[in-house]
Design an enzyme around this catalytic site. Structure first.
Site, PDB file in Angstrom:
ATOM      1  N   GLU A 101      46.773  41.170  50.657  1.00 50.54           N
ATOM      2  CA  GLU A 101      47.296  40.240  49.654  1.00 50.54           C
ATOM      3  C   GLU A 101      48.723  40.617  49.265  1.00 50.54           C
ATOM      4  OE1 GLU A 101      47.541  37.563  48.409  1.00 50.54           O
ATOM      5  OE2 GLU A 101      46.041  36.999  46.953  1.00 50.54           O
ATOM      6  N   ASP A 102      49.465  39.627  48.835  1.00 54.23           N
ATOM      7  CA  ASP A 102      50.819  39.890  48.363  1.00 54.23           C
ATOM      8  C   ASP A 102      50.795  40.561  46.989  1.00 54.23           C
ATOM      9  OD1 ASP A 102      49.763  37.628  47.124  1.00 54.23           O
ATOM     10  OD2 ASP A 102      51.457  36.324  47.556  1.00 54.23           O
ATOM     11  N   ASP A 105      47.325  39.688  40.433  1.00 59.67           N
ATOM     12  CA  ASP A 105      47.807  39.320  39.102  1.00 59.67           C
ATOM     13  C   ASP A 105      46.608  39.384  38.144  1.00 59.67           C
ATOM     14  OD1 ASP A 105      49.423  38.277  37.081  1.00 59.67           O
ATOM     15  OD2 ASP A 105      49.358  36.239  37.825  1.00 59.67           O
ATOM     16  N   PHE A 154      57.446  37.508  36.693  1.00 59.53           N
ATOM     17  CA  PHE A 154      57.258  36.573  37.805  1.00 59.53           C
ATOM     18  C   PHE A 154      58.229  36.949  38.915  1.00 59.53           C
ATOM     19  CE2 PHE A 154      57.422  32.814  40.357  1.00 59.53           C
ATOM     20  CZ  PHE A 154      56.086  32.465  40.419  1.00 59.53           C
ATOM     21  N   ARG A 167      60.428  32.420  49.618  1.00 60.47           N
ATOM     22  CA  ARG A 167      59.506  33.284  50.356  1.00 60.47           C
ATOM     23  C   ARG A 167      60.224  34.169  51.365  1.00 60.47           C
ATOM     24  NH1 ARG A 167      54.131  31.717  49.342  1.00 60.47           N
ATOM     25  NH2 ARG A 167      53.781  29.488  49.059  1.00 60.47           N
TER      26      ARG A 167
HETATM   27  P1  IMP Z   1      45.479  35.989  40.573  1.00 65.53           P
HETATM   28  O1  IMP Z   1      44.274  35.230  41.008  1.00 65.53           O
HETATM   29  O2  IMP Z   1      45.877  35.716  39.164  1.00 65.53           O
HETATM   30  O3  IMP Z   1      45.385  37.476  40.827  1.00 65.53           O
HETATM   31  O4  IMP Z   1      46.706  35.382  41.359  1.00 65.53           O
HETATM   32  C1  IMP Z   1      47.023  35.763  42.598  1.00 65.53           C
HETATM   33  C2  IMP Z   1      47.961  34.763  43.236  1.00 65.53           C
HETATM   34  O5  IMP Z   1      48.869  34.151  42.306  1.00 65.53           O
HETATM   35  C3  IMP Z   1      48.823  35.528  44.199  1.00 65.53           C
HETATM   36  O6  IMP Z   1      48.183  35.634  45.455  1.00 65.53           O
HETATM   37  C4  IMP Z   1      50.089  34.715  44.231  1.00 65.53           C
HETATM   38  O7  IMP Z   1      49.963  33.691  45.187  1.00 65.53           O
HETATM   39  C5  IMP Z   1      50.173  34.117  42.844  1.00 65.53           C
HETATM   40  N1  IMP Z   1      51.079  34.920  41.988  1.00 65.53           N
HETATM   41  C6  IMP Z   1      50.732  35.763  41.006  1.00 65.53           C
HETATM   42  N2  IMP Z   1      51.802  36.322  40.435  1.00 65.53           N
HETATM   43  C7  IMP Z   1      52.883  35.840  41.093  1.00 65.53           C
HETATM   44  C8  IMP Z   1      54.308  36.061  40.968  1.00 65.53           C
HETATM   45  O8  IMP Z   1      54.816  36.847  40.156  1.00 65.53           O
HETATM   46  N3  IMP Z   1      55.105  35.374  41.838  1.00 65.53           N
HETATM   47  C9  IMP Z   1      54.600  34.495  42.760  1.00 65.53           C
HETATM   48  N4  IMP Z   1      53.276  34.273  42.914  1.00 65.53           N
HETATM   49  C10 IMP Z   1      52.425  34.929  42.087  1.00 65.53           C
HETATM   50 MG    MG Z   2      48.646  34.820  47.244  1.00 66.19          MG
END
Ligand code: IMP
Ligand code: MG
Length: 188
Positions: A101-102, A105, A154, A167
């Protein structure tokens, strides 16, 4: 004009730091899976692609690759709202799955995917995430291989987007919008 100049992206993690850390993680993964003949690396589209490619190019192991794509309803994701938009092509029953995963969050997306991978009978499931916004976490997620912990800002670049842009920046940056109309989403 470069995307960075035009939109004021402040560099948070420079390219050299990303490269160094990716190499370190690849070495760890290679060591940990040295005995596995059934490793499947699963990326979450689209954000993980840059990280995944760089990582896998450094991995001297036999490996299959596959992808998930998810989406969530609204800006505030909750457990029941994460949807699978593109499912895996491969069966992962009995496989060693490394989920790539990138960023983690809130953790809701990962929670959903990790549960699904285990439900489908993977022999093992581990998580590799480049970025960890630990302070934004809402569900407990264990990250086996973690690139960097960052503040709940962010971020964009190296796969991460704001409205599908940025990206392809070779670094991780923080957007500093000029006016409120162009302001990036506030961190969760
Ligand atoms: P989560 O389900 O809240 O953990 O969100 C994960 C997804 O939200 C990541 O895989 C990203 O695609 C997106 N995301 C969360 N934070 C960021 C950010 O700071 N920049 C861009 N995308 C984000
Ligand atoms: Mg993602």
């Amino acid at each position: 004009m470069s995307a960075a100049k035009e939109n004021r992206v402040r560099i948070l993690i420079p390219q050299e730091d990303l490269e160094r850390r990716v190499a370190e993680i690849a070495a760890e993964v290679e060591r940990d899976y040295a005995e596995s003949d059934r490793l499947v690396c699963v990326g979450v589209l689209k954000g993980s692609v840059f990280f995944m490619v760089d990582l896998l190019k450094r991995l001297n192991l036999p490996v299959a690759i596959d992808f998930f794509q998810t989406s969530s309803y609204g800006s505030n994701t909750t457990a029941g709202e994460v949807r699978i938009r593109k499912d895996l092509d491969l069966s992962i029953r009995g496989k060693d799955v490394l989920l790539i995963e990138d960023i983690v969050d809130t953790g809701w997306t990962l929670r959903t995917i990790l549960d699904l991978l285990r439900f489908r009978g993977a022999r093992s499931v581990k998580l590799c995430a480049l970025l960890d916004k630990a302070a934004a976490r809402e569900v407990d997620i264990h990250i086996d291989y973690r690139g960097f912990e960052i503040e709940p800002l962010f971020v964009v670049g190296y796969g991460l987007d704001f409205d599908e842009r940025y990206r392809n920046l070779p670094y991780i940056g923080v957007m500093e919008a000029e006016d409120s109309a162009a302001a990036p989403p506030s961190p969760s």
